[in-house]
Scaffold this active site. Sequence first.
Site, PDB file in Angstrom:
ATOM      1  CD  GLN A   7     -32.448  10.300  -0.476  1.00  0.00           C
ATOM      2  OE1 GLN A   7     -32.185  11.321   0.154  1.00  0.00           O
ATOM      3  NE2 GLN A   7     -33.396  10.266  -1.390  1.00  0.00           N
ATOM      4  CD  GLU A   8     -24.146   6.243  -1.978  1.00  0.00           C
ATOM      5  OE1 GLU A   8     -23.054   6.547  -2.491  1.00  0.00           O
ATOM      6  OE2 GLU A   8     -24.501   5.061  -1.808  1.00  0.00           O
TER       7      GLU A   8
ATOM      8  NE  ARG B 128      -3.834  -2.026   2.451  1.00  0.00           N
ATOM      9  CZ  ARG B 128      -4.887  -2.305   1.679  1.00  0.00           C
ATOM     10  NH1 ARG B 128      -5.249  -1.462   0.732  1.00  0.00           N
ATOM     11  NH2 ARG B 128      -5.583  -3.410   1.857  1.00  0.00           N
TER      12      ARG B 128
ATOM     13  CG  ASP C 261     -15.855   2.680   6.006  1.00  0.00           C
ATOM     14  OD1 ASP C 261     -15.475   3.493   5.150  1.00  0.00           O
ATOM     15  OD2 ASP C 261     -16.047   1.479   5.767  1.00  0.00           O
TER      16      ASP C 261
ATOM     17  CG  LEU D 132      -6.669   5.791   1.078  1.00  0.00           C
ATOM     18  CD1 LEU D 132      -7.395   7.132   1.088  1.00  0.00           C
ATOM     19  CD2 LEU D 132      -5.637   5.740  -0.035  1.00  0.00           C
TER      20      LEU D 132
ATOM     21  CG  HIS E  39     -19.526   3.622   4.559  1.00  0.00           C
ATOM     22  ND1 HIS E  39     -18.682   2.704   3.969  1.00  0.00           N
ATOM     23  CD2 HIS E  39     -20.301   2.924   5.423  1.00  0.00           C
ATOM     24  CE1 HIS E  39     -18.951   1.497   4.468  1.00  0.00           C
ATOM     25  NE2 HIS E  39     -19.923   1.610   5.349  1.00  0.00           N
TER      26      HIS E  39
HETATM   27  C1  GAR Z   1     -21.356   4.174  -3.696  1.00  0.00           C
HETATM   28  O1  GAR Z   1     -22.524   3.523  -3.266  1.00  0.00           O
HETATM   29  C2  GAR Z   1     -20.475   4.510  -2.509  1.00  0.00           C
HETATM   30  O2  GAR Z   1     -21.194   4.876  -1.354  1.00  0.00           O
HETATM   31  C3  GAR Z   1     -19.767   3.207  -2.296  1.00  0.00           C
HETATM   32  O3  GAR Z   1     -19.467   2.753  -3.586  1.00  0.00           O
HETATM   33  C4  GAR Z   1     -20.465   3.224  -4.493  1.00  0.00           C
HETATM   34  C5  GAR Z   1     -19.780   3.899  -5.656  1.00  0.00           C
HETATM   35  O4  GAR Z   1     -20.695   4.228  -6.667  1.00  0.00           O
HETATM   36  N1  GAR Z   1     -18.607   3.385  -1.500  1.00  0.00           N
HETATM   37  C6  GAR Z   1     -18.126   2.461  -0.681  1.00  0.00           C
HETATM   38  O5  GAR Z   1     -18.621   1.369  -0.533  1.00  0.00           O
HETATM   39  C7  GAR Z   1     -16.874   2.881   0.063  1.00  0.00           C
HETATM   40  N2  GAR Z   1     -16.449   1.874   0.969  1.00  0.00           N
HETATM   41  P1  GAR Z   1     -20.315   5.284  -7.790  1.00  0.00           P
HETATM   42  O6  GAR Z   1     -18.971   4.840  -8.386  1.00  0.00           O
HETATM   43  O7  GAR Z   1     -21.420   5.173  -8.795  1.00  0.00           O
HETATM   44  O8  GAR Z   1     -20.226   6.634  -7.167  1.00  0.00           O
END
Ligand code: GAR
Length: 198
Positions: A175-176, A67, A147, A95, A111
Amino acid sequence: MSHKRVAILLSGGGSNMVALADSMTGDHPARPCLVMSNDPHAGGLTKAANMGLATAAVDHRPFKGDRAAFEVELMKPLLDAQPDIVCLAGFMRVLTAGFVTHWAGRMLNIHPSLLPKYRGLHTHARALEAGDTEHGCTVHEVTAELDDGPILGQARVPINAGDTPETLAARVLVQEHILYPAVLRRYASGDRTPVLLS
Ligand code: GAR
């Protein structure tokens, strides 16, 4: 007004990157300066290039789990881009503490769970298995613990009868795309009050 510079790191399709980049227009205090991936073939990189954004890729695979060596290479284009804020948006590499410390107070992550519940992977399946009635997503400042770190925003979604991990993930993802831009706008203006959506 000089805009804050935002670098976005992704590993996959980049729908959160698109939502963030699309939001950074007009009176928004930030602008995207780089989209970077650990996968040279990530769909999100193509989307970013089509949006006219600068892109970079550092494939993690040749480093075979080292890493620190991977991060030395990851750091180069990132430093060149001089971001004020780094947004992890579906970036699926863990990371090291050293890398995170360099960007302390300047790095955000989204997350797909209501942290502190369900750190790590398979969050949607785990929420269903637990019989939860609600689920959601969290944007937080990145600290050395996975996280973890101060919560800057959360959005809740109901869990419906008959949900599968896929249907639930799709509902959370909507929602993200609302939450992350809302948090970034607030954060870039210097306000760390959590954005709470339901
Ligand atoms: C999203 O749902 C994000 O929250 C998740 O990966 C997806 C990416 O989607 N992240 C994780 O799981 C981080 N550990 P995207 O590439 O379409 O944005």
